[in-house]
Design a protein around this motif. Structure first.
Motif, PDB file in Angstrom:
ATOM      1  N   GLY A 173       0.823  -1.199   0.000  1.00  0.00           N
ATOM      2  CA  GLY A 173       0.000   0.000   0.000  1.00  0.00           C
ATOM      3  C   GLY A 173       0.856   1.248   0.000  1.00  0.00           C
ATOM      4  N   VAL A 174       0.232   2.384  -0.239  1.00  0.00           N
ATOM      5  CA  VAL A 174       0.918   3.673  -0.202  1.00  0.00           C
ATOM      6  C   VAL A 174       1.273   4.000   1.241  1.00  0.00           C
ATOM      7  CG1 VAL A 174       0.662   6.155  -0.598  1.00  0.00           C
ATOM      8  CG2 VAL A 174      -0.240   4.518  -2.272  1.00  0.00           C
ATOM      9  N   GLY A 183      -1.927   3.585   3.486  1.00  0.00           N
ATOM     10  CA  GLY A 183      -3.218   3.856   2.873  1.00  0.00           C
ATOM     11  C   GLY A 183      -4.005   2.584   2.622  1.00  0.00           C
ATOM     12  N   THR A 184      -4.905   2.623   1.673  1.00  0.00           N
ATOM     13  CA  THR A 184      -5.789   1.488   1.404  1.00  0.00           C
ATOM     14  C   THR A 184      -5.007   0.275   0.922  1.00  0.00           C
ATOM     15  OG1 THR A 184      -7.594   2.968   0.826  1.00  0.00           O
ATOM     16  CG2 THR A 184      -7.751   0.706   0.037  1.00  0.00           C
ATOM     17  N   VAL A 193      -3.966   2.796   8.340  1.00  0.00           N
ATOM     18  CA  VAL A 193      -3.392   2.187   9.546  1.00  0.00           C
ATOM     19  C   VAL A 193      -2.065   2.883   9.882  1.00  0.00           C
ATOM     20  CG1 VAL A 193      -2.469   0.082  10.579  1.00  0.00           C
ATOM     21  CG2 VAL A 193      -4.478  -0.035   9.095  1.00  0.00           C
ATOM     22  N   PRO A 194      -1.903   3.424  11.095  1.00  0.00           N
ATOM     23  CA  PRO A 194      -0.645   4.096  11.482  1.00  0.00           C
ATOM     24  C   PRO A 194       0.425   3.075  11.850  1.00  0.00           C
ATOM     25  CG  PRO A 194      -2.193   4.155  13.308  1.00  0.00           C
ATOM     26  CD  PRO A 194      -2.923   3.493  12.171  1.00  0.00           C
ATOM     27  N   VAL A 208      11.418   1.315   9.771  1.00  0.00           N
ATOM     28  CA  VAL A 208      11.140   1.875   8.454  1.00  0.00           C
ATOM     29  C   VAL A 208       9.961   1.122   7.851  1.00  0.00           C
ATOM     30  CG1 VAL A 208      12.055   2.392   6.168  1.00  0.00           C
ATOM     31  CG2 VAL A 208      13.594   2.346   8.135  1.00  0.00           C
ATOM     32  N   VAL A 209       8.907   1.837   7.483  1.00  0.00           N
ATOM     33  CA  VAL A 209       7.761   1.229   6.795  1.00  0.00           C
ATOM     34  C   VAL A 209       7.774   1.726   5.358  1.00  0.00           C
ATOM     35  CG1 VAL A 209       5.263   0.901   6.774  1.00  0.00           C
ATOM     36  CG2 VAL A 209       6.458   1.228   8.952  1.00  0.00           C
ATOM     37  N   GLU A 210       7.725   0.797   4.402  1.00  0.00           N
ATOM     38  CA  GLU A 210       7.847   1.181   2.997  1.00  0.00           C
ATOM     39  C   GLU A 210       6.927   0.329   2.125  1.00  0.00           C
ATOM     40  OE1 GLU A 210       8.095   3.229   0.479  1.00  0.00           O
ATOM     41  OE2 GLU A 210      10.043   3.871   1.292  1.00  0.00           O
ATOM     42  N   ASN A 211       6.469   0.906   1.049  1.00  0.00           N
ATOM     43  CA  ASN A 211       5.713   0.182   0.032  1.00  0.00           C
ATOM     44  C   ASN A 211       6.543  -0.969  -0.515  1.00  0.00           C
ATOM     45  OD1 ASN A 211       5.501   0.158  -3.225  1.00  0.00           O
ATOM     46  ND2 ASN A 211       3.476   0.216  -2.289  1.00  0.00           N
ATOM     47  N   ASP A 212       5.915  -2.121  -0.804  1.00  0.00           N
ATOM     48  CA  ASP A 212       6.682  -3.297  -1.207  1.00  0.00           C
ATOM     49  C   ASP A 212       7.417  -3.113  -2.536  1.00  0.00           C
ATOM     50  OD1 ASP A 212       4.337  -3.405  -2.723  1.00  0.00           O
ATOM     51  OD2 ASP A 212       3.595  -5.250  -1.787  1.00  0.00           O
TER      52      ASP A 212
END
Length: 412
Positions: A173-174, A183-184, A193-194, A208-212
């Protein structure tokens, strides 16, 4: 007109860039003398001596014996101390969440996968009101499984005597940075979701949270097919469809972190006759939900998971299923159109294909190139993800390692 200013590098930034060059040279070539490091990096002897002393003091570089003497004083060899340092990486997928511990040499030393289990509502329901309320129990249960794996990875690293130094999370997700709000995610029914905040409340470590797709691109840039390049596009097709974009040696996320959401590409005039919410036009054609529905309509076998991916279609096509062969050709047509759009707009040095494409790269890549030949200015170089099924995980690990080491790369 406002005057445009050129970004400049501070002394500390330049030192980090040069340290990164030294570390990358040692990661790539193994043990090297200071003189060899100077040749590899182009840095002066004084700079090499100063920065290697700092890296040794920080425990990032250690002595590794001496070069054979050729008559003079033998040179001390230095190596990157990657095996004594660990980061954790987690990848969220539609059916499972997988976590690994990776040392700084890129070796996976621990792995665990956790099934997320069945969901009570229809796949892909999103939005407010009833649908969101239906999904809340699933979201809580799934988040608990992710948190448990997150905690277990950190605890396992401690038990091994090599504490985890950072954690990278790849999600479909974004992701809004730096908070890590996701995001969705149609596969999960999650919205807003935070993730970053929730995970940082559980640890003092950098997270670190990142888009796949971005994680895939970052990993391939630094440890895969894109090493030494400054631009690439990484195409990631699984349940959904996305692209990670690297420009000038850095991830390009766009103004709202939505760059590379190619599932929303409009494929023909009829695409303008309807609206799209959780999934776009292209994803509605070749995403997992669309493929599963079309396979059922054609009487094709569906995996036990109840969901069909592009990889499943290619495998059935290789086994001689005529309906799968027709569907595989449709997938390649759509993907080739998407690649053409990316290449024409971005002009990357490389296109990397990952996930569902990796196992079929011997037919998928020539199929895409053949469809593009004579139709765009230049058919791009296309390669499969170097790390295959672990490409996204190792990209997330590389992002985590960059947080620890403070890696800095010069963009040219």
């Amino acid at each position: 007109m406002a005057k445009r200013t050129r970004a400049t590098a501070t002394t500390s930034t330049l030192a980090r860039v040069n340290q990164t060059a030294i570390i990358e040279a040692l990661r790539e070539s193994g043990a090297l003398s200071r003189q060899q490091l100077g040749v590899k990096t182009g840095l002066s002897p004084a700079t090499i001596n100063r920065l290697t002393a700092s890296l040794i003091e920080d425990g990032l570089v250690v002595a590794a014996g001496q070069e054979p003497s050729t008559g003079g004083r033998p040179s001390v060899l230095l190596r990157y101390a990657g095996s004594s340092r660990l980061v954790a990486a987690i990848q969220l997928r539609a059916e499972t969440v997988t976590g690994i511990l990776v040392d700084f040499d890129g070796k996976v030393v621990f792995r665990r996968s956790v099934p997320l289990g069945p969901r009570t509502a229809d796949e892909g329901t999103t939005g407010a009101g009833g649908a969101a309320a239906q999904r809340a129990p699933d979201q809580d249960r799934e988040l608990r499984k992710v948190f448990r794996l997150f905690d277990d990875l950190i605890a396992t690293a401690d038990s091994m005597g090599t504490p985890c130094l950072a954690v990278g999370i790849a999600v479909p997700g974004v992701v809004q940075q730096p908070e890590g709000v996701v995001g969705t995610m149609p596969e999960f029914g999650w919205t807003g979701v935070p993730f970053g905040t929730l995970l940082r409340e559980r640890t003092h470590l950098p997270v670190v949270v990142e888009n796949d797709a971005n994680a895939l691109a970052y990993g391939e840039l630094h440890t895969g097919a894109g090493r030494g390049l400054s631009s690439l596009v990484a195409l990631f097709l699984e349940n959904g469809l996305g692209a990670g974009i690297v420009a000038n040696g850095e991830l390009h996320r766009g103004a709202r972190a939505e760059a590379g959401e190619i599932g929303y590409l409009l494929m023909e005039r009829s695409s303008l006759e309807r609206s799209y919410d959780a999934r776009g036009d292209l994803e509605d054609r070749i995403g997992s939900l669309a493929l599963t529905q079309r396979a059922r309509e054609r009487g094709m076998p569906i995996p036990a998971t109840g969901s069909l991916t592009a990889e499943d279609v290619f495998e059935l096509a290789r086994d001689g299923n005529p309906d799968a062969k027709e569907l595989a050709d449709e997938i390649l047509d759509m993907v080739a159109i998407a690649v053409a759009a990316l290449v024409i707009v971005l002009d990357p040095e490389l296109v990397v294909v990952g996930s569902s494409f990796v196992g079929s790269s011997d037919t998928v890549i020539p199929g895409i190139q053949e469809r593009l030949r004579g139709r765009i200015i230049r058919v791009p170089r296309i390669e499969p993800a170097t790390h295959r099924e672990d490409a996204v995980l190792l990209g997330a690990a590389e992002l985590a390692a960059a947080e620890v080491n403070g890696f800095a790369y010069l963009a040219f």
